[in-house]
Design an enzyme around this catalytic site. Structure first.
Site: not given
Length: 356
Positions: A34, A117, A135
């Site tokens: 991520e 996010y 996103d």
DNA sequence: CAGGCGTGGTG
DNA sequence: TCACCAAGCCT
């Protein structure tokens, strides 16, 4: 008509990409992915992810590493504050959370490098929580799906899209749903020439119905980027039995923070005299450059907000002083010092040209 | 909160 | 060629 999520999830079950960090049940691997994937394509991330997992296989290993090691592995991936923040966050997770990520969006967001996010992505993917993860892909997909006319990169547009993301989240399925929308955005609902013909939710798409899918999302235009010219000094000296080159460490904040570079300064013209005085002003570094000397390397590069052409000149240090952020580095150790793309290119050129 | 922050791919 | 874009975050 039923909600588009069932069609989307059905598509995802058959078409999801197999990615190194998917299906691991390894929360650290998902965390690594991520962070690396922020503003970075999957194809770019994969080799970095594999190398990272080999060198820092778990949170503890990352926390124990030095900043230089961390930046060195990150070199080339860009947005280096991600690496420094991740490093800090790993130390916090070891010290404060016993090496495990908190399963709480509010706590996750307190960690450096984890914003709205990423907290949503980790909470949904790792802990199955009902959290959206908005996103760039989801913004684009929702802007088309609901024919959002507000610019998606405006504050109001962002607010609206988060609201949409909450309202459309199917309870208990957020992990697959978020990733399904990301995969759809990456492979079908792409920025240019969206592949509506093979889109599993084309029938749900308001923009498609109105034939304006190529006009969505709306974005506010960016500014034009300036172009600068820099002169860099490549100073090589023999000290004892080995060759050394002079490098400077960049400030801890800003562009390429904490990375190493060949001493350089912005110049207006082409004269070596101006280059020498600019370097002296920037570093208190007195160098001697031969008039009419050709650059060792000329490197052009486009950063996010400006373009630069760097002319790197071999030069000699005159007797006078050297500033403090300067350091002599063994030529053979250049690879151990994290650099941006431009300086790595100069370093490679120097090595290939040195017949030492 | 608008702007800074990297690099590589693409049409 | 070159502007745009990409699994955002920080200040």
């Amino acid at each position: 008509m039923q909600h588009f999520s069932s069609r989307l999830l059905n598509w995802y079950n058959k078409n999801k990409r197999t990615l190194p960090w998917r299906g691991h049940r390894n929360e650290y691997a998902v965390w690594v992915s991520e962070i690396m994937l922020q503003q970075t394509r999957v194809e770019t991330v994969i080799p970095y992810f594999k190398k990272w997992m080999k060198l820092f296989p778990n949170v503890r290993a990352l926390a124990k590493a030095s900043e230089r090691e961390v930046l060195n592995v990150w070199e080339g991936l860009g947005y280096y504050s991600r690496a420094r923040n991740f490093h800090k966050a790993a130390k916090i997770v070891i010290e404060k959370y016993g090496g495990k990520l908190p399963n709480d969006v509010v706590e996750l967001r307190k960690l450096p490098g984890i914003g709205r996010y990423t907290a949503g992505a980790l909470a949904s993917i790792l802990f199955g929580m009902d959290e959206p993860a908005l996103d760039g892909n989801l913004k684009r997909v929702y802007a088309r799906l609901l024919d959002v006319k507000m610019p998606i990169n405006s504050a109001d547009g962002e607010k609206l899209l988060w609201k949409i993301a909450y309202e459309n989240l199917p309870k208990g399925k957020a992990a697959d749903f978020n990733q399904a929308l990301m995969d759809l955005g990456a492979r079908i609902c792409v920025p240019k020439n969206p592949r509506c013909g093979v889109c599993p939710i084309a029938r749900d798409c308001e923009a498609k119905k109105r034939g304006v899918q190529h006009l969505r999302p709306v974005k506010v235009a960016k500014k034009i980027v300036p172009h600068y010219v820099h002169a860099a000094a490549v100073v090589v000296e023999r000290i004892g039995n080995s060759l050394y080159v002079l490098l400077a460490k960049r400030p801890a904040r800003g562009l390429l923070a904490g990375m190493w570079e060949f001493p350089n300064a912005r110049v207006e013209g082409e004269s070596v005299g101006e280059a020498a005085s600019a370097l002296r002003a920037a570093y208190r570094l007195n160098v001697r450059m031969k008039r009419g000397l050709n650059p060792l390397a000329t490197v052009e590069h486009t950063y996010s907000h400006f373009k630069v052409t760097v002319n790197a000149f071999r030069c000699e240090l005159s007797k006078a002083a050297m500033g403090e952020n300067l350091k002599w580095i063994r030529l053979k150790d250049l690879g151990k010092y994290p650099m941006g793309k431009v300086d790595r290119a100069i370093a490679r050129k120097l090595k290939s040209d040195s017949h030492f």
